[in-house]
Design an enzyme around this catalytic site. Structure first.
Site, mmCIF file in Angstrom:
data_model
loop_
_atom_site.group_PDB
_atom_site.id
_atom_site.type_symbol
_atom_site.label_atom_id
_atom_site.label_comp_id
_atom_site.label_asym_id
_atom_site.label_seq_id
_atom_site.Cartn_x
_atom_site.Cartn_y
_atom_site.Cartn_z
ATOM 1 N N ASP A 195 41.152 -5.961 12.771
ATOM 2 C CA ASP A 195 42.260 -6.094 13.715
ATOM 3 C C ASP A 195 41.628 -6.436 15.059
ATOM 4 O O ASP A 195 40.966 -5.602 15.677
ATOM 5 C CB ASP A 195 43.008 -4.756 13.784
ATOM 6 N N TRP A 219 45.206 2.747 16.765
ATOM 7 C CA TRP A 219 45.589 1.591 15.942
ATOM 8 C C TRP A 219 44.915 1.650 14.576
ATOM 9 O O TRP A 219 45.523 1.306 13.568
ATOM 10 C CB TRP A 219 45.280 0.271 16.651
ATOM 11 N N LYS A 271 48.118 -10.207 23.708
ATOM 12 C CA LYS A 271 47.080 -9.767 24.649
ATOM 13 C C LYS A 271 46.270 -10.954 25.166
ATOM 14 O O LYS A 271 46.254 -11.193 26.345
ATOM 15 C CB LYS A 271 46.191 -8.713 24.010
#
Ligand code: PLP
Length: 365
Positions: free
Chosen positions: A176, A106, A200
């Protein structure tokens, strides 16, 4: 007799488990939300009934995460992946460089997007050891006058998590936090910008939360399309256009649930206990299971491990599936196994997995 609902042992990496009580509440209110004669999906986003849902969700996020009063909490769309581009579009001007700490897929993707917009550099990377650890604060080389420093607080695919955040002084720190927001206590005031896809720990997919310190907004570029500007959304309380209303409603219910659990400190303790039983099964296996992450970089959210060979892994995953465990396959880019134990995954589910792992070892070790 009360009918027992069958809920899976859900270790999905995202979208992932939601609290059962939240789903039941949404079910109860689905066709008639609080006497409106409509579902939340059918309300106008300009109505008083929706306004309350929207603002309550913002207030609860601020309260639970202990976010300074003047920060903006925004509901955006496009997932964390759109934030990878929005961050540099707004905050990486020509003539400056943005630092990226590369701790997994990511972070690589975040930097790749930023490179399309401007200049970046790697402040550290742990790629050489297949992202099995978080660099120490001392390892970071942060260039003076950086536009910002970007980190990924939890590496969903590799199963590593920052336990301590750097002090970047005047350089805005951007994170993030898609896969560990709301899972443990941290000092939000260290950050200029935090973003997270909701699917999530916060709610269903379709909502992205961005949390911004107001002074960074003043430094944002003017040359950005309206919908991709943070200030468009901050000036309009995330109601410039139609927000993902049902997702925000669900997120609000998850926040209420989180508060009922006792807030961040209580959630953190539960997450430590949950990840703890699974790591115990790995560490007590004398090498039958091998954790991917170095112990001091281990994630409380995503527990990654391998078995001695591919055949044994396939057998493990097959038998786990038959036993009712869902989502244990490692990400396609790394293989092996991964158990994602987000906030809404109950302790009992983690304990059941640990027992299954011990039994599988007994029968195959
Ligand atoms: C899941 C995830 C993403 C991608 O999120 P989308 O909402 O699907 O774009 C980005 N970063 C991290 C850390 C993630 O876990």
């Amino acid at each position: 007799m009360i009918q027992q609902i069958k809920r899976a042992y859900n270790f999905n990496a995202g979208p992932s488990a939601l609290p059962l009580s939240v789903l039941e509440q949404a079910q109860k209110e689905l066709v008639d939300f609080q006497g409106t004669g409509m579902s939340v999906m059918e309300l106008s986003h300009r109505s008083a009934a929706y306004d309350k849902v929207h603002n309550e969700a913002i207030t609860l996020i601020k309260e639970l995460l202990n976010i300074p009063e003047d920060y903006h909490v925004l509901f955006l769309q496009g997932g964390a992946s759109t934030q990878f581009a929005m961050v540099p579009m707004n905050f990486l001007p020509a003539g400056k460089k943005a630092g990226y700490v590369i701790t997994g897929s990511w972070s690589e993707k975040a930097q790749k997007e930023a490179k399309l917009i401007g200049d970046t550099y790697e402040a550290a990377s742990t790629k050489d050891t297949n992202y099995n650890r978080i660099p120490s604060i001392e390892e970071l080389s942060i260039e003076k006058d950086s536009a910002y420093l970007h980190i990924t607080s939890n590496n969903t695919i590799f199963g590593t998590q920052w336990s301590e955040f750097p002090d970047t002084g005047d350089i805005p720190l951007i994170a993030d936090m898609s896969s560990d927001i709301l899972s443990h206590s941290f000092d939000a005031s260290k950050f200029a910008l935090i973003y997270a896809g909701a699917q999530k720990n916060l709610g269903p997919s379709g909502v992205t939360v961005a949390i911004l310190r107001p002074d960074v907004l003043e430094q944002a570029s003017d040359n950005v399309p309206t919908m991709l500007r943070y200030d468009t959304h901050s000036k309009n309380n995330s109601l410039y256009n139609t927000p993902p209303t049902f997702g925000i409603y669900m997120l609000g219910l998850v926040m209420k649930w989180a508060k009922q659990q006792g807030g961040l400190a209580a959630l953190e303790k539960m997450n430590r206990d949950k990840a703890g039983v699974i790591y115990e099964a790995i560490d007590g296996s004398q090498g039958f299971y091998k954790g991917h992450a170095e112990p001091d970089s281990r994630s409380l959210m995503n527990i990654t491990f391998t078995l001695q060979n591919k055949e044994l892994e396939q057998k493990f995953l097959g038998e786990a599936k038959n036993a009712g465990f869902v989502g244990l396959n490692g990400h396609r880019s790394v293989g092996g196994c991964r158990a994602s134990a987000y906030n809404a995954v109950p302790y009992e589910t983690c304990k059941a997995l640990a027992e299954f792992m011990r039994n599988f070892q007994k029968n195959n070790g």
